[in-house]
Design an enzyme around this catalytic site. Structure first.
Site, short mmCIF file in Angstrom:
data_model
loop_
_atom_site.label_atom_id
_atom_site.label_comp_id
_atom_site.label_asym_id
_atom_site.label_seq_id
_atom_site.Cartn_x
_atom_site.Cartn_y
_atom_site.Cartn_z
N GLU A 181 -66.63 57.96 7.43
CA GLU A 181 -67.56 57.61 7.28
C GLU A 181 -69.76 58.74 7.96
O GLU A 181 -70.03 59.05 7.72
CB GLU A 181 -68.00 56.63 7.87
CG GLU A 181 -66.88 55.55 6.92
CD GLU A 181 -65.86 55.67 7.73
OE1 GLU A 181 -64.72 54.22 6.57
OE2 GLU A 181 -64.94 55.92 7.60
N PHE A 187 -60.69 39.40 10.46
CA PHE A 187 -60.24 40.58 10.29
C PHE A 187 -61.69 41.61 9.29
O PHE A 187 -62.28 42.22 9.09
CB PHE A 187 -58.93 40.72 9.47
CG PHE A 187 -58.42 42.54 8.75
CD1 PHE A 187 -57.81 43.35 10.31
CD2 PHE A 187 -59.15 42.85 8.06
CE1 PHE A 187 -57.57 44.58 9.81
CE2 PHE A 187 -58.90 44.13 7.46
CZ PHE A 187 -57.44 44.99 8.90
N GLN A 188 -61.74 43.31 10.73
CA GLN A 188 -62.69 44.05 10.67
C GLN A 188 -64.05 43.02 10.36
O GLN A 188 -64.88 43.94 9.67
CB GLN A 188 -62.83 44.33 8.68
CG GLN A 188 -61.47 45.64 9.35
CD GLN A 188 -60.88 47.24 7.88
OE1 GLN A 188 -61.75 46.77 6.89
NE2 GLN A 188 -60.72 47.89 8.37
N LYS A 246 -68.67 39.64 1.40
CA LYS A 246 -68.75 39.95 0.46
C LYS A 246 -68.72 38.76 -0.92
O LYS A 246 -68.59 38.79 -1.96
CB LYS A 246 -66.91 39.68 0.87
CG LYS A 246 -66.28 40.03 -0.66
CD LYS A 246 -64.20 40.31 -0.26
CE LYS A 246 -63.89 40.76 -1.10
NZ LYS A 246 -63.98 41.90 -2.09
N MET A 288 -73.45 76.98 24.51
CA MET A 288 -75.28 76.46 25.28
C MET A 288 -74.47 75.43 26.48
O MET A 288 -75.55 76.05 27.44
CB MET A 288 -75.43 75.52 24.35
CG MET A 288 -76.94 74.79 25.27
SD MET A 288 -77.95 76.76 24.73
CE MET A 288 -79.02 76.41 23.02
#
Length: 562
Positions: free
Chosen positions: A49, A111-112, A161, A466
Site C-alpha cells: 500500500e 478485526f482490522q 462495510k 547523504m
C-alpha cells in the site's frame, strides 16, 4: 435507490477517474466486486500500500488530475499514512478511500479496525468516516472538490462495510457547497500595487519560484513576467521546471545543496519576490541570516504561509496564475543587466562535471543528453535526488517528480509507475540510490505485471550516501549504520521480478544500457556502480546561513577532512 457500492463507482465515473491504484481486503471486497463490472476504470494492483499511494501521487503530480487509491481497513489503511503525509507536504491532489468495519463494530477493537480518520487528521485536508448512506454522494463530491481546489492536498474517506451495501439515493451531485471552505480566487489590488512598486524600485531584485507555480500551472505566466521585468530567477527543488533550466535569466536552485551563485544571489539581493514557496528550512538555512539585505514579497494561495517562517514586507494571497496575470497586465521592462552579470560572475559557476568515470553527476548528464531533456524524471531522496536536480535541465513543469517536504525514501519507483500510467507516450525514469531502492523495489513487479515500461536507475554506492556525507564532514567519519556492505544483487532481483536488468561500471556501459532500455520499451533496471565517497556539492552546513555555501574546493579552507 441504489447500494452504496454502486454509487461509489458511479461517483468515480462522474469525476472522470480512469485509473485507481487499489489493494483488496475484507472491508472493500464489495467495492472491488462492483469495480469488476465496469470497463471505464483501470485498476492497478501494487505490491504494497505504500507503493500504491506513491503511484497515485506520481499519477497526480505528472497529470494534474486527482490521484485515487483504494485500500482495506487496518494495516491497509495505516500503510498509506506515509504517502498521505508526503502528499500533504507537497500539495498533491489525492482521494484515498479506506474500508472500515461495519458501523456497529466501530470502537469495539474489531478485526482490522483502526481509527484512520484520527490517525490522518493532521496530514490530510479533510478526513471523514461516512456514517449515513444518504450522505455518501455529497461526501465523495466534497472530497474531489477539496483535493483539487485552492492549495491541493490529500483527502481520506473511510467507508464502513455496511454503508457500501446499504441502499440510498442514486443521485451524485453536480456541485457542493462546503461551509467554512472557501477558495480565494480574487487578488487584493492594494497588495498587488504595493508589491509591484517595491519590485520597480529595487536595484537587485530576485524572483524565488516555488512548487506553487507548477501546481497552479502558472509557468507561462511566470516566464512572461520574468522576461518583461528582466529579473533573475532562482527556484526551490519543488519549483524546478517553473521556468526552463536553460533560460538565460535562470540562476539555479537555492538552499542546502543549491547552486553557489543562487545562494549568493539570495544573500545579496535587495528584494526577494517569492512566488509559491513556503520558505522550508532546507531553502532558508539560518532564518535570521536569510536574505539579510532584502525586503520580502511573499505570494501564496494559503494565508497561513504568510509570516510563518519568514516575515514578509508585502504579501499577496491568491492563485499563482491569477496573481501573475494581474502583474503581467502592468509590465514595463527594467534593466538589471549589471545585477545579472554580477550573479553569473560568482565563483564555482557552473557545476563541475567529470565524465571520465561513472559518477552520480555523469549518470544524470548522460540521462539528460540521451533523452534530450524530454523525459519525466522521478527520484527518491538523497544524494541522487540532488544530482538529478543539479544536472538534468528541466524544460517544463511536472517533469521532476520528487518528494520534497517529507523526504520519503522509497517514493520514486511507485511515483514513476504512476507518472507512466498518466503519460504513456513519455519516457519515465526513476533515479534512486541503493538505500532507497531497497525500500520499495518490490514495485518493479507491479511494472512487469502490467508491462509499464519504466526505467529504474539505481545509483549504487553501497552506502547511505547523504547521511554518510554528513558523517564524513561533521561526525569524524564514524559511519554508524550507513555502510550497506551486503551481497544484494539488484540485477538478479530485477530479473527475478521479470524486468530486464543491466549493471554499469563505466559511462559507456551506462549509456549503452539506457539506449537499449529506451528502445526495448519494457520495465528495465540499470544498476550503476559508483564510488562510496562521492559527495554532493555545493552544500550548506545545517543551521548556518546559506551564504556559507561551500564546494569541494573549499574543504581544506573550511578545515574538513575528506
Amino acid at each position: 435507490d441504489i447500494t452504496g457500492r454502486k454509487l461509489f463507482v458511479k461517483a468515480l465515473e462522474e469525476e472522470g477517474v480512469d485509473t485507481i491504484f487499489a489493494y483488496p481486503g475484507g472491508t472493500v471486497t464489495d467495492l472491488f466486486d462492483e469495480l469488476y463490472k465496469t470497463n471505464s476504470i483501470n485498476l492497478v494492483l501494487p505490491r504494497h500500500e505504500q507503493g500504491l499511494i506513491h503511484e497515485a501521487e506520481g499519477y497526480a503530480k505528472s497529470t494534474g488530475k486527482v490521484g485515487v487509491c483504494l485500500v482495506t481497513s487496518g494495516p491497509g489503511a495505516t500503510n498509506t499514512v506515509t504517502g498521505l503525509a508526503d502528499a500533504h507536504y507537497d500539495n498533491v491532489p489525492l482521494v484515498c478511500f479506506t474500508g472500515q468495519v461495519p458501523l456497529p463494530l466501530i470502537g469495539n477493537d474489531a478485526f482490522q479496525e483502526v481509527d484512520i480518520v484520527g490517525i490522518t487528521r493532521n496530514i490530510t485536508k479533510y478526513s471523514v468516516t461516512v456514517r449515513d448512506r444518504k450522505d455518501l454522494g455529497k461526501i465523495i463530491k466534497m472530497a474531489f472538490h477539496i483535493a483539487r481546489t485552492g492549495k491541493p492536498g490529500p483527502v481520506l474517506i473511510d467507508l464502513p462495510k455496511d454503508i457500501q451495501t446499504a441502499s440510498g439515493p442514486a443521485e451524485y451531485p453536480d456541485k457542493v457547497e462546503i461551509r467554512g471552505y472557501r477558495v480565494n480566487d480574487t487578488v487584493h489590488v492594494g497588495q498587488l500595487k504595493r508589491a509591484y512598486k517595491m519590485l520597480k524600485s529595487a536595484k537587485k531584485p530576485l524572483i524565488l519560484a516555488g512548487g506553487g507555480i507548477n501546481v497552479a500551472r502558472a509557468n507561462e505566466n511566470l516566464r512572461r513576467f520574468v522576461e518583461a521585468e528582466n529579473v533573475p530567477v532562482v527556484t526551490t527543488i519543488m519549483g524546478k521546471g517553473a521556468i526552463p533550466t536553460t533560460h538565460p535569466l535562470y540562476v539555479g536552485n537555492c538552499g542546502m545543496h543549491g547552486k553557489y551563485a543562487a545562494n549568493k544571489a539570495v544573500s545579496e539581493c535587495d528584494l526577494l519576490f517569492s512566488i509559491g514557496t513556503r520558505f522550508n528550512d532546507r531553502i532558508t538555512g539560518d532564518l535570521n541570516e536569510f536574505a539579510p539585505k532584502a525586503k520580502i514579497v511573499h505570494i501564496d494561495v494559503d494565508p497561513s504561509e504568510i509570516n510563518k517562517n519568514i516575515k514578509a514586507d508585502a504579501s499577496i494571497i491568491g492563485d499563482m496564475k491569477e496573481v501573475l496575470i494581474r502583474l503581467n497586465s502592468a509590465l514595463t521592462k527594467q534593466d538589471h543587466a549589471d545585477w545579472m552579470q554580477k550573479i553569473k560572475n560568482e565563483g564555482k559557476y557552473p557545476l563541475a562535471l567529470n565524465k571520465d568515470v561513472l559518477t552520480g553527476p555523469a549518470v544524470i548528464d548522460s540521462l539528460y543528453n540521451i533523452t534530450n531533456g524530454d523525459a519525466i524524471i522521478t527520484t527518491d531522496v538523497g544524494q541522487h535526488q540532488m544530482w538529478a536536480a543539479q544536472f538534468y535541465k528541466f524544460k517544463e513543469p511536472r517533469q521532476l517528480i520528487t518528494s520534497g517536504g517529507l523526504g520519503t525514501m522509497g517514493y520514486g519507483v511507485g511515483a514513476c509507475i504512476g507518472a507512466k500510467m498518466g503519460n504513456k507516450n513519455r519516457v519515465c525514469v526513476n533515479v534512486a540510490g541503493d538505500g532507497c531502492f531497497r525500500m520499495n523495489m518490490n514495485e518493479i513487479a507491479t511494472a512487469t505485471r502490467y508491462n509499464i515500461p519504466i526505467i529504474q536507475i539505481v545509483i549504487n554506492n553501497h552506502v547511505l550516501g547523504m547521511v554518510r556525507q554528513w558523517q564524513t564532514l561533521f561526525y569524524g567519519k564514524r559511519y554508524s549504520n550507513t555502510v550497506l556492505d551486503d551481497s544484494v544483487d539488484f540485477v538478479k532481483i530485477a530479473e527475478g521480478m521479470g524486468a530486464k536488468a543491466y549493471r554499469a561500471t563505466t559511462v559507456e556501459e551506462f549509456e549503452n544500457a539506457l539506449k537499449d532500455a529506451i528502445a526495448l520499451n519494457i520495465p528495465c533496471v540499470i544498476d550503476c556502480q559508483i564510488d562510496q565517497d562521492e559527495k554532493v556539492f555545493p552544500m550548506v552546513p545545517a543551521n548556518t546561513a546559506i551564504s556559507e555555501v561551500f564546494s569541494e574546493e573549499d574543504l581544506a579552507e573550511k578545515g574538513y577532512d575528506c
